[in-house]
Design a protein around this motif. Structure first.
Motif, mmCIF file in Angstrom:
data_model
loop_
_atom_site.group_PDB
_atom_site.id
_atom_site.type_symbol
_atom_site.label_atom_id
_atom_site.label_comp_id
_atom_site.label_asym_id
_atom_site.label_seq_id
_atom_site.Cartn_x
_atom_site.Cartn_y
_atom_site.Cartn_z
ATOM 1 N N ALA A 1 -16.556 -4.065 -11.119
ATOM 2 C CA ALA A 1 -15.729 -2.562 -10.369
ATOM 3 C C ALA A 1 -15.874 -2.498 -8.319
ATOM 4 C CB ALA A 1 -16.121 -1.587 -11.156
ATOM 5 N N THR A 2 -14.796 -2.635 -7.951
ATOM 6 C CA THR A 2 -15.072 -2.850 -6.257
ATOM 7 C C THR A 2 -14.066 -1.277 -5.590
ATOM 8 O OG1 THR A 2 -13.083 -4.281 -5.999
ATOM 9 C CG2 THR A 2 -15.147 -4.817 -6.364
ATOM 10 N N ASP A 3 -14.597 -0.354 -4.488
ATOM 11 C CA ASP A 3 -13.471 0.409 -3.986
ATOM 12 C C ASP A 3 -12.663 -0.045 -3.376
ATOM 13 O OD1 ASP A 3 -15.451 1.977 -4.938
ATOM 14 O OD2 ASP A 3 -16.880 2.208 -3.940
ATOM 15 N N THR A 4 -11.649 0.068 -3.349
ATOM 16 C CA THR A 4 -10.250 -0.122 -2.350
ATOM 17 C C THR A 4 -9.331 0.148 -2.612
ATOM 18 O OG1 THR A 4 -8.593 -2.362 -2.353
ATOM 19 C CG2 THR A 4 -9.344 -2.078 -4.762
ATOM 20 N N TRP A 5 -8.122 0.335 -1.640
ATOM 21 C CA TRP A 5 -6.813 1.151 -2.422
ATOM 22 C C TRP A 5 -6.016 0.531 -2.624
ATOM 23 C CZ3 TRP A 5 -1.846 0.545 -0.149
ATOM 24 C CH2 TRP A 5 -1.937 -0.276 -0.414
ATOM 25 N N PHE A 6 -5.884 -0.359 -3.028
ATOM 26 C CA PHE A 6 -5.084 -1.820 -3.615
ATOM 27 C C PHE A 6 -4.892 -3.267 -4.578
ATOM 28 C CE2 PHE A 6 -0.454 -3.647 -4.096
ATOM 29 C CZ PHE A 6 0.059 -3.253 -5.014
ATOM 30 N N SER A 7 -4.406 -2.973 -5.604
ATOM 31 C CA SER A 7 -5.210 -4.981 -5.485
ATOM 32 C C SER A 7 -3.709 -5.075 -6.210
ATOM 33 C CB SER A 7 -6.310 -5.502 -6.166
ATOM 34 O OG SER A 7 -6.159 -5.057 -7.877
ATOM 35 N N ILE A 8 -2.617 -6.368 -6.328
ATOM 36 C CA ILE A 8 -2.275 -7.307 -7.493
ATOM 37 C C ILE A 8 -3.143 -6.846 -8.857
ATOM 38 C CG2 ILE A 8 -0.832 -9.283 -8.165
ATOM 39 C CD1 ILE A 8 -0.627 -9.552 -5.312
ATOM 40 N N SER A 9 -4.176 -7.442 -8.686
ATOM 41 C CA SER A 9 -4.555 -7.814 -10.786
ATOM 42 C C SER A 9 -4.394 -5.936 -10.682
ATOM 43 C CB SER A 9 -6.053 -8.061 -10.180
ATOM 44 O OG SER A 9 -6.720 -7.625 -9.638
ATOM 45 N N GLY A 10 -5.071 -4.829 -9.620
ATOM 46 C CA GLY A 10 -5.597 -3.968 -10.516
ATOM 47 C C GLY A 10 -3.981 -3.084 -10.988
ATOM 48 N N TRP A 11 -2.663 -3.385 -9.465
ATOM 49 C CA TRP A 11 -1.820 -2.517 -10.033
ATOM 50 C C TRP A 11 -0.330 -3.244 -11.277
ATOM 51 C CZ3 TRP A 11 3.237 -5.215 -8.160
ATOM 52 C CH2 TRP A 11 4.337 -5.117 -8.670
ATOM 53 N N LEU A 12 -1.960 -4.320 -11.730
ATOM 54 C CA LEU A 12 -0.216 -5.419 -12.797
ATOM 55 C C LEU A 12 -1.409 -4.683 -13.971
ATOM 56 C CD1 LEU A 12 0.024 -8.502 -11.755
ATOM 57 C CD2 LEU A 12 2.062 -7.022 -12.274
ATOM 58 N N THR A 13 -2.206 -4.185 -13.877
ATOM 59 C CA THR A 13 -3.215 -4.051 -15.046
ATOM 60 C C THR A 13 -3.373 -2.527 -15.406
ATOM 61 O OG1 THR A 13 -5.536 -4.416 -13.651
ATOM 62 C CG2 THR A 13 -5.047 -6.299 -15.454
ATOM 63 N N GLY A 14 -2.460 -1.867 -14.652
ATOM 64 C CA GLY A 14 -2.525 -0.174 -14.774
ATOM 65 C C GLY A 14 -3.230 0.317 -14.595
ATOM 66 N N GLN A 15 -4.220 -0.020 -13.093
ATOM 67 C CA GLN A 15 -5.482 0.929 -12.671
ATOM 68 C C GLN A 15 -5.681 1.634 -11.607
ATOM 69 O OE1 GLN A 15 -9.016 -1.639 -12.883
ATOM 70 N NE2 GLN A 15 -8.176 -3.021 -12.851
ATOM 71 N N VAL A 16 -4.369 0.773 -10.880
ATOM 72 C CA VAL A 16 -3.438 1.792 -9.841
ATOM 73 C C VAL A 16 -2.030 2.302 -9.672
ATOM 74 C CG1 VAL A 16 -3.747 -0.075 -8.481
ATOM 75 C CG2 VAL A 16 -3.506 2.516 -7.006
ATOM 76 N N GLY A 17 -1.159 3.017 -9.310
ATOM 77 C CA GLY A 17 0.101 2.752 -8.694
ATOM 78 C C GLY A 17 0.944 1.977 -7.848
ATOM 79 N N PHE A 18 1.948 1.715 -7.942
ATOM 80 C CA PHE A 18 2.021 0.385 -6.456
ATOM 81 C C PHE A 18 2.458 1.881 -5.464
ATOM 82 C CE2 PHE A 18 4.993 -0.747 -3.220
ATOM 83 C CZ PHE A 18 4.432 -2.004 -3.053
ATOM 84 N N LEU A 19 4.094 3.127 -5.499
ATOM 85 C CA LEU A 19 4.148 3.874 -5.040
ATOM 86 C C LEU A 19 2.700 5.029 -5.246
ATOM 87 C CD1 LEU A 19 7.492 4.493 -5.842
ATOM 88 C CD2 LEU A 19 6.879 3.580 -4.802
ATOM 89 N N GLU A 20 1.746 4.871 -5.808
ATOM 90 C CA GLU A 20 1.112 6.024 -5.814
ATOM 91 C C GLU A 20 -0.240 5.562 -5.187
ATOM 92 O OE1 GLU A 20 -2.634 7.255 -8.003
ATOM 93 O OE2 GLU A 20 -1.780 6.529 -9.901
ATOM 94 N N ALA A 21 -0.417 5.017 -4.664
ATOM 95 C CA ALA A 21 -2.230 3.196 -3.883
ATOM 96 C C ALA A 21 -1.017 3.672 -2.376
ATOM 97 C CB ALA A 21 -1.798 2.329 -4.037
#
Length: 724
Positions: A389-409
């Motif tokens: 688990a890393t601290d970042t505002w966005f990643s493609i893998s995070g987006w595809l796995t539902g951890q972060v939304g694209f527009l939300e990020a």
């Protein structure tokens, strides 16, 4: 906020745009040159015997000449490339495996005769395999270190023997006993850790390789670390159901590896505290749980930390609980699921042309589906999963796995720039050893593989009159599910017909486990995940099938960490593009007689088994998905029931497995007269019931009532099956 740094950057880019363009062209050109070189490189290992060797007095007293190959669409160099192409598997450091001796002998663990005992296929040294490892075991490299890992070929290359002759079957099911192999590997590693002559020989052999180790202590520390990992794997996947040869509960083991690498400390604490003994009391006190988990990562528990947890659970020192094996397995059941549904290794011809794959059709083979499927397979066979688990505002893998939304990020990042706060989130990074480029290449390679045809020069001529009569029986009894295809048709499509477990009647354990097994979802709790009937919110305890889908997407969305930045992303885009555009299978609904997915049960369609075309079926014994019927002739017989007369002809309820000696009459392997694994068909996971269409005991989907086949009709049908 000052715009001067941005202006300077734009000015520098404009001033040097020509050189930047040249650099980008050079990078792209080097990528394509590398890919082209890879194609040429595939042809370098062209040993005419494809590395195969003769064996004298091997397992079960079998001796055979150097194996021959049938025409399956592959040249020698294509077979050898398939055997030795790495996929990111890392069972243990390569130097350790090369030097390791057997537990009670000074013979190498990797010796040809020892590998033959586990029914892995011995090989001689060739260009891609300089140390002569058996089919499907290779040197893989990750983060600058070498490992021994498995390739697809370890489980999907077969061999049949007949009167001293041997035939290798590319893409055929292996006879391998991986469970015994791994337990014996653990024992051999423990023996090498004991001071004495064996340890001294081992250390000297490792250091003589002059590869990844520089001192005796470094060798022994590494051996101890990896022995704990192998032991951990064996404990986590301990099953009361014995697998024996020719089968493995691959899904159960993949599921457990996934759960091991997503579990966080809070969830582990809760599960350990809730583990109970048969009397209903807690096995561990809260104080013992906290001591066992002391120092463990809060977000994702790593391999080494899990090994440490197991060691602490068994230790009696410093206030640790000192669990015995029975108690340890009870605790294991709180964290994981027992892999108690072994299945035969599927054959691989026509897999690239199939709409759905796996025994229960869990994998849609369209678009980039094969890349995800193969990624899941490497997760199961020892890919190094450096997830964190890393601290970042966005990643493609995070987006595809539902951890972060694209527009939300984007919105959060803009807000953080205004506020001066970092605005980062904790997102799982799916760094791993899994080689996506090679997985795509392997899948493409399988397109040219064809099913093996009955070798009349070895097994005898096909009786064409009997086969003609059998063809009519096949058309009436079998073809509605097992359609006939042209093995030479490059554009063929193979449709898997799904049959509900309630309809086909075969052992339901594998299908039921795929749906019912659950586990803690770790960092993916409360993420939105798509299913075939809509999005679902992942709960703290979720179906493992759902969690597997999530992490597989995460790995596929993560470029190779072993390559420099630009090449990493270019290779990743190329791999995804080729996986999509090189795949002619399009999304489609499943066909057959099964219960469809619903919003109440989004995985209900998995409670079924897949019927596929039977070309090459003669080379794939034992039969049924769990390998519970030894020959095709026996499959045409009914399962004996309690009220059946004793004098009838029935499927054997107990038989031996392990011999490669072929029976060309009944079409299967010899299953009597030798001391192999005794397969007993009396418990869940091992049942040999169901699919009794030939005996007219399984109801047909069309409702048509047919009589049982006569003895002559059985033999006619067998003769026709030889022609497929």
């Amino acid at each position: 906020m000052s715009t001067k740094p941005l202006s300077k950057l734009l000015s520098a880019l404009k001033k040097n745009r020509r050189y930047i363009a040249y650099g980008m062209l050079a990078v792209v050109a080097s990528m394509f040159i590398s890919l082209a070189a890879g194609k040429i490189y595939q042809n370098w290992d062209d040993d005419p015997d494809r590395g195969a060797i003769a064996i004298d007095n091997g397992a079960f007293g079998e001796s055979y000449q150097t194996p021959v190959y049938l025409e399956q669409g592959w040249k020698p160099e294509q077979s050898l490339w398939f055997y030795n192409t790495t996929q990111g598997s890392a069972l243990l450091p390569y130097d350790l495996f090369i030097a390791l001796e057997q537990k009670d002998s000074d013979a190498l663990f990797r010796s040809a005769l020892n590998m033959d005992e586990y029914r892995y296929l011995p090989q001689k040294p060739t260009f891609f395999n300089p140390d002569g490892l058996p089919v499907g075991m290779v040197k893989d490299t990750y983060q600058g270190k070498d490992y021994m890992g498995f390739t697809c070929a370890a489980c999907h290359t077969g061999q049949v023997n007949y009167k001293g002759r041997a035939i290798r079957i590319d893409g055929g099911p292996a006879m391998a006993d991986m469970v015994t192999f791994l337990h014996d590997l653990d024992a051999a590693m423990q023996a090498a850790l004991q001071p004495g002559a064996k340890q001294q020989r081992f250390v000297e052999a490792v250091l003589a390789l002059e590869n990844n180790y520089d001192s005796k202590q470094q060798v022994l520390d590494s051996l101890a670390e990896w022995q704990k990992k192998v032991q951990l794997y064996n404990i986590v996947n301990h099953s009361r159901t014995e697998y024996g040869y020719a089968r493995l509960d691959a899904f159960g083991r993949i599921y457990n590896r996934v759960l091991q690498h997503v579990l966080n400390k809070e969830q582990a604490r809760e599960l350990l505290a809730m583990a109970t003994n048969p009397a209903g009391g807690r096995i561990l006190t809260i104080e013992q749980v906290d001591k066992v988990l002391e120092g463990v990562d809060e977000t994702i528990i790593r391999d080494g930390e899990f090994s440490q947890i197991i060691t602490r659970l068994m230790s009696t020192e410093d206030g640790y609980p000192g669990l015995n094996l029975r108690q340890l397995l009870t605790v294991r059941n709180a964290l994981f699921n027992e892999p108690n549904a072994p299945v035969s290794y599927p054959f691989l011809w026509d897999i690239a042309q199939s709409d759905y794959v796996q025994w229960n059709g869990i994998a849609n083979n369209a678009d980039v589906g094969p890349l995800g499927r193969n990624t899941g397979e490497v997760i199961g066979v020892f890919g190094i999963l450096d997830w964190e688990a890393t601290d970042t505002w966005f990643s493609i893998s995070g987006w595809l796995t539902g951890q972060v939304g694209f527009l939300e990020a984007i919105k959060d990042k803009l807000a953080s720039l205004v506020s001066g706060q970092d605005g980062n989130k904790t997102i799982v990074d799916f760094k791993s050893s899994i080689n996506l480029v090679n997985l795509q290449r392997l899948e493409s390679h399988l397109k040219s593989l064809k099913s093996p045809q009955w070798p009349e020069d070895i097994f005898g001529k096909i009786d064409r009159d009997k086969a003609a009569r059998g063809e009519l029986i096949y058309a009436e009894r079998c073809q509605s599910c097992h359609e006939i295809i042209d093995r030479n048709d490059w554009n063929r499509v193979v449709i898997g017909k799904m049959d509900s477990i309630d309809v086909v009647g075969t052992d339901p354990t594998m299908a039921v486990n795929s749906v019912s097994y659950t586990g803690r979802s770790g960092h993916f709790k409360h993420t939105y995940q798509p299913t075939g009937v809509g999005d679902t919110i992942t709960q703290g305890t979720a179906p493992v099938a759902e969690i597997l889908t999530v992490v597989t997407k995460g790995v596929v969305a993560t470029p190779d960490p072993d390559k420099w930045l630009v090449r990493r992303w270019l290779d990743w885009m190329y791999t995804l593009g080729m996986s999509f555009f090189d795949n002619e299978i399009k999304p489609s609904i499943k066909q057959g007689n099964y219960q469809a997915d619903t919003t109440a049960n989004p995985y209900q369609s998995l409670l079924s088994y897949k019927a596929r075309s039977l070309n090459g079926i003669w080379a794939t014994a034992p039969y049924l998905h769990n390998g519970s019927v030894p020959t095709l002739y026996d499959l045409l017989l009914p399962k004996k029931r309690a009220d059946d007369p004793e004098e009838g002809a029935y499927r054997p309820d107990e038989f031996m497995v392990g011999s490669r000696e072929y029976d060309p009459v009944k079409m299967g392997f010899r299953y009597e007269g030798f001391d192999g694994f005794s397969f007993k068909t009396f418990r869940a996971g091992d049942l040999n019931s169901g699919h009794e269409y030939a005996a007219a005991r399984t109801e047909r989907a069309d409702g048509k009532q047919l009589k049982p086949l006569t003895e002559q009709q059985r033999w006619d049908l067998i003769e026709f099956l030889k022609t497929l």
